[in-house]
Motif scaffolding. Structure first.
Motif, PDB file in Angstrom:
ATOM      1  N   ARG A  88       0.954  -1.424   0.015  1.00  0.00           N
ATOM      2  CA  ARG A  88       0.020  -0.066   0.205  1.00  0.00           C
ATOM      3  C   ARG A  88       1.001   1.043   0.021  1.00  0.00           C
ATOM      4  O   ARG A  88       1.861   1.422   0.677  1.00  0.00           O
ATOM      5  CB  ARG A  88      -1.033   0.062   1.390  1.00  0.00           C
ATOM      6  N   VAL A  89       0.418   2.532  -0.863  1.00  0.00           N
ATOM      7  CA  VAL A  89       1.193   3.690  -0.990  1.00  0.00           C
ATOM      8  C   VAL A  89      -0.057   4.511  -0.430  1.00  0.00           C
ATOM      9  O   VAL A  89      -1.039   4.451  -1.030  1.00  0.00           O
ATOM     10  CB  VAL A  89       1.691   3.868  -2.405  1.00  0.00           C
ATOM     11  N   LEU A  90       0.208   5.547   0.397  1.00  0.00           N
ATOM     12  CA  LEU A  90      -0.661   6.716   0.743  1.00  0.00           C
ATOM     13  C   LEU A  90      -0.467   7.807  -0.071  1.00  0.00           C
ATOM     14  O   LEU A  90       0.791   8.099   0.166  1.00  0.00           O
ATOM     15  CB  LEU A  90      -0.786   6.803   2.406  1.00  0.00           C
ATOM     16  N   LEU A  91      -1.225   8.472  -0.592  1.00  0.00           N
ATOM     17  CA  LEU A  91      -1.061   9.528  -1.686  1.00  0.00           C
ATOM     18  C   LEU A  91      -2.069  10.692  -1.017  1.00  0.00           C
ATOM     19  O   LEU A  91      -3.120  10.445  -0.612  1.00  0.00           O
ATOM     20  CB  LEU A  91      -1.392   9.383  -3.137  1.00  0.00           C
ATOM     21  N   ASP A  92      -1.341  11.847  -0.758  1.00  0.00           N
ATOM     22  CA  ASP A  92      -2.153  13.112  -0.661  1.00  0.00           C
ATOM     23  C   ASP A  92      -2.704  13.485  -1.870  1.00  0.00           C
ATOM     24  O   ASP A  92      -2.307  12.852  -2.815  1.00  0.00           O
ATOM     25  CB  ASP A  92      -1.331  14.038   0.224  1.00  0.00           C
ATOM     26  N   THR A  93      -3.488  14.564  -1.874  1.00  0.00           N
ATOM     27  CA  THR A  93      -4.183  15.064  -3.162  1.00  0.00           C
ATOM     28  C   THR A  93      -3.082  15.384  -4.119  1.00  0.00           C
ATOM     29  O   THR A  93      -3.531  15.174  -5.247  1.00  0.00           O
ATOM     30  CB  THR A  93      -5.097  16.399  -2.888  1.00  0.00           C
ATOM     31  N   GLU A  94      -2.007  16.074  -3.896  1.00  0.00           N
ATOM     32  CA  GLU A  94      -1.068  16.539  -4.741  1.00  0.00           C
ATOM     33  C   GLU A  94      -0.427  15.218  -5.274  1.00  0.00           C
ATOM     34  O   GLU A  94      -0.270  15.270  -6.479  1.00  0.00           O
ATOM     35  CB  GLU A  94       0.006  17.605  -3.807  1.00  0.00           C
ATOM     36  N   ALA A  95       0.117  14.390  -4.589  1.00  0.00           N
ATOM     37  CA  ALA A  95       0.804  13.111  -4.961  1.00  0.00           C
ATOM     38  C   ALA A  95      -0.118  12.579  -5.866  1.00  0.00           C
ATOM     39  O   ALA A  95       0.149  11.799  -7.000  1.00  0.00           O
ATOM     40  CB  ALA A  95       1.203  12.383  -3.797  1.00  0.00           C
ATOM     41  N   ALA A  96      -1.404  12.183  -5.654  1.00  0.00           N
ATOM     42  CA  ALA A  96      -2.543  11.656  -6.247  1.00  0.00           C
ATOM     43  C   ALA A  96      -2.440  12.161  -7.600  1.00  0.00           C
ATOM     44  O   ALA A  96      -2.485  11.381  -8.918  1.00  0.00           O
ATOM     45  CB  ALA A  96      -3.731  11.581  -5.723  1.00  0.00           C
TER      46      ALA A  96
END
Length: 165
Positions: free
Chosen positions: A95-103
């Motif tokens: 799993r990788v967690l992305l914030d809005t900018e990273a997504a």
């Protein structure tokens, strides 16, 4: 097929199998050096990723390119680097967690990977019909690459659906 991206209370979560993460890493690492090339002319992938702003006016296209090309390249490289950084941060469950900018960066990076592979493969509307057919008899040298192309499209669609939800 299950979606690879889903929204969580902390952002957007990407779930990638080890083989998927390795393939994505390889694709990014193949594209990054091309984005560092000085010249767009002559390479169909670069021409696709950086199309002329004025198709009927080569002088205006060259002027616009001189004004924005460096920023566009930097943005594309940064998006791909964000994908690499995310892949490096995968936890033991993939799993990788992305914030809005990273997504958003992942979305741009996936799009550029898909465009570059599609350009190399000569993908057209008719190609989509090929993707729906059973694997042909014998060895089709494009089959695996077309499956990767379809997978990139599926990843991109999964991320778009997640971001829109």
């Amino acid at each position: 097929m299950a979606r690879r991206f889903r929204r969580t209370h902390d952002g957007v979560e990407a779930r990638l199998e080890p083989g998927e993460a390795a393939l994505l890493r390889d694709l990014v690492e193949d594209l990054l050096p091309l984005l560092a090339a000085d010249e767009v002319a002559g390479d169909p992938v670069l021409a696709r990723l950086f199309p002329d702003g004025y198709r009927d006016d080569p002088e205006a296209a060259a002027e616009l390119r001189s004004l924005i090309q460096d920023d566009l390249r930097a943005g594309k490289r940064a998006a791909l680097q964000t994908v690499l950084d995310g892949l490096s941060s995968r936890n033991t469950k993939g799993r990788v967690l992305l914030d809005t900018e990273a997504a958003s960066a992942w979305l741009g990076g996936l799009n550029d990977l898909r465009l570059s592979l599609g350009t190399r493969l000569g993908v057209t509307e008719e190609t989509y019909d090929e993707l729906d057919l059973p694997a042909p008899d014998g060895d089709d040298p494009r089959r695996q690459a077309l499956e990767i192309y379809a997978w990139l499209g599926w990843l991109q669609e999964s991320l778009v659906e997640t971001l829109m939800s």
